[in-house]
Design an enzyme around this catalytic site. Structure first.
Site, mmCIF file in Angstrom:
data_model
loop_
_atom_site.group_PDB
_atom_site.id
_atom_site.type_symbol
_atom_site.label_atom_id
_atom_site.label_comp_id
_atom_site.label_asym_id
_atom_site.label_seq_id
_atom_site.Cartn_x
_atom_site.Cartn_y
_atom_site.Cartn_z
ATOM 1 N N ASP A 13 19.332 -2.121 14.541
ATOM 2 C CA ASP A 13 17.915 -1.803 14.556
ATOM 3 C C ASP A 13 17.644 -0.906 13.362
ATOM 4 O O ASP A 13 18.516 -0.170 12.914
ATOM 5 C CB ASP A 13 17.514 -1.109 15.852
ATOM 6 C CG ASP A 13 15.998 -1.122 16.077
ATOM 7 O OD1 ASP A 13 15.282 -1.880 15.368
ATOM 8 O OD2 ASP A 13 15.528 -0.387 16.952
ATOM 9 N N PHE A 96 9.448 -7.934 3.976
ATOM 10 C CA PHE A 96 8.687 -8.024 5.220
ATOM 11 C C PHE A 96 8.408 -6.613 5.715
ATOM 12 O O PHE A 96 8.896 -5.634 5.150
ATOM 13 C CB PHE A 96 9.465 -8.829 6.272
ATOM 14 C CG PHE A 96 10.794 -8.227 6.630
ATOM 15 C CD1 PHE A 96 10.917 -7.379 7.714
ATOM 16 C CD2 PHE A 96 11.921 -8.492 5.857
ATOM 17 C CE1 PHE A 96 12.147 -6.808 8.029
ATOM 18 C CE2 PHE A 96 13.154 -7.935 6.171
ATOM 19 C CZ PHE A 96 13.257 -7.084 7.259
ATOM 20 N N GLY A 97 7.641 -6.505 6.761
ATOM 21 C CA GLY A 97 7.359 -5.199 7.344
ATOM 22 C C GLY A 97 6.723 -4.246 6.346
ATOM 23 O O GLY A 97 5.735 -4.580 5.697
ATOM 24 N N TYR A 98 7.300 -3.078 6.205
ATOM 25 C CA TYR A 98 6.757 -2.028 5.343
ATOM 26 C C TYR A 98 7.186 -2.176 3.879
ATOM 27 O O TYR A 98 6.840 -1.327 3.048
ATOM 28 C CB TYR A 98 7.206 -0.648 5.857
ATOM 29 C CG TYR A 98 6.692 -0.310 7.230
ATOM 30 C CD1 TYR A 98 5.435 0.259 7.400
ATOM 31 C CD2 TYR A 98 7.449 -0.559 8.367
ATOM 32 C CE1 TYR A 98 4.953 0.586 8.660
ATOM 33 C CE2 TYR A 98 6.981 -0.241 9.633
ATOM 34 C CZ TYR A 98 5.733 0.330 9.774
ATOM 35 O OH TYR A 98 5.261 0.640 11.024
ATOM 36 N N LYS A 117 17.503 -5.835 -3.374
ATOM 37 C CA LYS A 117 17.191 -5.048 -2.183
ATOM 38 C C LYS A 117 18.450 -4.841 -1.338
ATOM 39 O O LYS A 117 18.687 -3.736 -0.838
ATOM 40 C CB LYS A 117 16.098 -5.735 -1.371
ATOM 41 C CG LYS A 117 15.681 -4.947 -0.153
ATOM 42 C CD LYS A 117 14.612 -5.695 0.626
ATOM 43 C CE LYS A 117 14.476 -5.124 2.017
ATOM 44 N NZ LYS A 117 13.649 -5.924 2.900
ATOM 45 N N HIS A 122 18.936 0.148 3.388
ATOM 46 C CA HIS A 122 19.551 0.765 4.561
ATOM 47 C C HIS A 122 20.405 -0.240 5.325
ATOM 48 O O HIS A 122 21.513 0.077 5.747
ATOM 49 C CB HIS A 122 18.454 1.334 5.452
ATOM 50 C CG HIS A 122 17.397 0.328 5.812
ATOM 51 N ND1 HIS A 122 16.595 -0.286 4.862
ATOM 52 C CD2 HIS A 122 17.027 -0.192 6.999
ATOM 53 C CE1 HIS A 122 15.781 -1.119 5.462
ATOM 54 N NE2 HIS A 122 16.015 -1.102 6.757
#
Length: 140
Positions: A13, A96-98, A117, A122
């Protein structure tokens, strides 16, 4: 899953932690603007909350926790972090996302290629660390 299958299972997650917001959205990153998990609504809510925050105070980090669980109950855990800042507006069409508002070294994650990336993200860091730990476990 690993108990049912008799095989190891991996789960992860990730979340975005914004310093000026006390770590928000954190574990609520995917559903920051509601249970519908709307990426655009999440981005707009975050930008609205930061609208009066100056550039130098818009520091943030993505964090990823990943676990490899074994049927015998053992587990190997790894964490990866990527430090950056939140932009004032979206840049780039990738990710995607932020990703379009999270900036590292002057580029948003939305402007990086997938390979670029992966090297700094992370999740990439957490996965590489997990691999190291699994190799160490295997060498024992």
């Amino acid at each position: 899953i690993c108990k049912a299958s008799g095989k190891p299972a991996i789960g992860d997650d990730s979340g975005l932690c914004v310093d000026a917001l006390g770590g928000e959205p954190g574990v609520y990153s995917a559903r920051y603007a509601g249970e519908q998990k709307d990426n655009e609504a999440n981005i707009q809510k975050l930008l609205k909350k930061l609208e009066n925050v100056p550039e130098e105070e818009r520091t943030a980090r993505f964090e990823c926790a990943i676990v490899c669980a074994f049927p015998d109950g053992r587990a190997i855990r790894a964490i990866g972090q990527c430090y950056g800042s939140i932009l004032f507006e979206k840049r780039g069409n990738g990710g995607f996302g932020y990703d379009p508002i999270f900036s590292v070294d002057g580029k948003s994650f939305g402007e990086y290629s997938d390979d670029e990336k992966d090297r700094i993200s992370h999740r990439g860091k957490a996965l590489r660390r997990l691999l190291e730990l699994l190799k160490e476990e295997n060498d024992r």
